[in-house]
Design a protein around this motif. Structure first.
Motif, PDB file in Angstrom:
ATOM      1  N   ARG A  58       0.849  -1.191   0.000  1.00  0.00           N
ATOM      2  CA  ARG A  58       0.000   0.000   0.000  1.00  0.00           C
ATOM      3  C   ARG A  58       0.882   1.238   0.000  1.00  0.00           C
ATOM      4  O   ARG A  58       1.816   1.354   0.793  1.00  0.00           O
ATOM      5  N   TYR A  59       0.587   2.166  -0.897  1.00  0.00           N
ATOM      6  CA  TYR A  59       1.381   3.380  -1.087  1.00  0.00           C
ATOM      7  C   TYR A  59       0.544   4.601  -0.745  1.00  0.00           C
ATOM      8  O   TYR A  59      -0.577   4.737  -1.219  1.00  0.00           O
ATOM      9  N   GLU A  60       1.111   5.469   0.067  1.00  0.00           N
ATOM     10  CA  GLU A  60       0.503   6.754   0.402  1.00  0.00           C
ATOM     11  C   GLU A  60       1.293   7.809  -0.373  1.00  0.00           C
ATOM     12  O   GLU A  60       2.482   8.018  -0.104  1.00  0.00           O
ATOM     13  N   ASP A  67       5.082   7.094   0.625  1.00  0.00           N
ATOM     14  CA  ASP A  67       5.289   6.237   1.794  1.00  0.00           C
ATOM     15  C   ASP A  67       4.651   4.871   1.584  1.00  0.00           C
ATOM     16  O   ASP A  67       3.632   4.746   0.916  1.00  0.00           O
ATOM     17  N   ARG A  68       5.270   3.881   2.181  1.00  0.00           N
ATOM     18  CA  ARG A  68       4.703   2.548   2.348  1.00  0.00           C
ATOM     19  C   ARG A  68       5.411   1.964   3.553  1.00  0.00           C
ATOM     20  O   ARG A  68       6.379   2.550   4.054  1.00  0.00           O
ATOM     21  N   GLU A  69       4.983   0.835   4.042  1.00  0.00           N
ATOM     22  CA  GLU A  69       5.634   0.252   5.213  1.00  0.00           C
ATOM     23  C   GLU A  69       7.112   0.012   4.916  1.00  0.00           C
ATOM     24  O   GLU A  69       7.473  -0.590   3.910  1.00  0.00           O
ATOM     25  N   GLY A  70       7.973   0.556   5.745  1.00  0.00           N
ATOM     26  CA  GLY A  70       9.411   0.377   5.585  1.00  0.00           C
ATOM     27  C   GLY A  70      10.065   1.294   4.572  1.00  0.00           C
ATOM     28  O   GLY A  70      11.254   1.158   4.298  1.00  0.00           O
ATOM     29  N   PHE A  71       9.319   2.242   4.011  1.00  0.00           N
ATOM     30  CA  PHE A  71       9.886   3.149   3.010  1.00  0.00           C
ATOM     31  C   PHE A  71       9.261   4.529   3.160  1.00  0.00           C
ATOM     32  O   PHE A  71       8.041   4.666   3.278  1.00  0.00           O
ATOM     33  N   ALA A  91      15.403   8.729  -0.335  1.00  0.00           N
ATOM     34  CA  ALA A  91      14.985   7.814   0.724  1.00  0.00           C
ATOM     35  C   ALA A  91      16.231   7.307   1.429  1.00  0.00           C
ATOM     36  O   ALA A  91      17.114   6.744   0.789  1.00  0.00           O
ATOM     37  N   ASP A  92      16.318   7.516   2.720  1.00  0.00           N
ATOM     38  CA  ASP A  92      17.502   7.125   3.498  1.00  0.00           C
ATOM     39  C   ASP A  92      18.781   7.682   2.892  1.00  0.00           C
ATOM     40  O   ASP A  92      19.808   6.999   2.822  1.00  0.00           O
TER      41      ASP A  92
END
Length: 124
Positions: A58-60, A67-71, A91-92
């Protein structure tokens, strides 16, 4: 004098568009720094079930983040070409390009490095 007369048409020929007369020109590209267009924003998922909870499928997508879980990616630049957008993210501390193409109002095709293209549906 004759050498100068030949040089001008040759230099102009180098600037002329290449290809067949029937070829279409590439779509115009527009760059919008730091803003994802409204039609790409929202909650998107790889399946209906993925819409129901925060997970890696799932992407927000907001005006300035993906965003998504872990990203979590911060938008650096958005390049629009026709019905597609390439979103340059950080990202990071590393750059990531996230490409999106509209299939229709509720479906987009997505792609990023290391993964084959995939389809996202708008969550309701």
């Amino acid at each position: 004098m004759r050498l100068t007369a030949l040089a001008l048409p040759l230099s102009l020929a180098a600037c002329a568009p290449q290809g067949d007369a029937g070829e279409t020109q590439p779509a115009t590209t527009e760059v919008q720094s730091h803003v994802i267009p409204l039609e790409y924003r929202g909650r998107w998922a790889e399946s209906v079930a993925a819409c129901l909870s925060h997970n890696t499928r799932r992407y927000e997508i907001s005006a300035g983040t993906v965003d998504r879980e872990g990203f979590h990616g911060e938008v650096e630049e958005v390049e629009i070409t026709g019905n597609s957008a390439t979103i340059s993210l950080t990202a990071d501390g590393a750059p990531v390009d996230f490409a999106l193409s509209h299939i229709d109002d509720n479906t987009i095709r997505a792609r990023y490095p290391g993964r084959a293209p995939f389809t996202l549906a708008r969550c309701r």
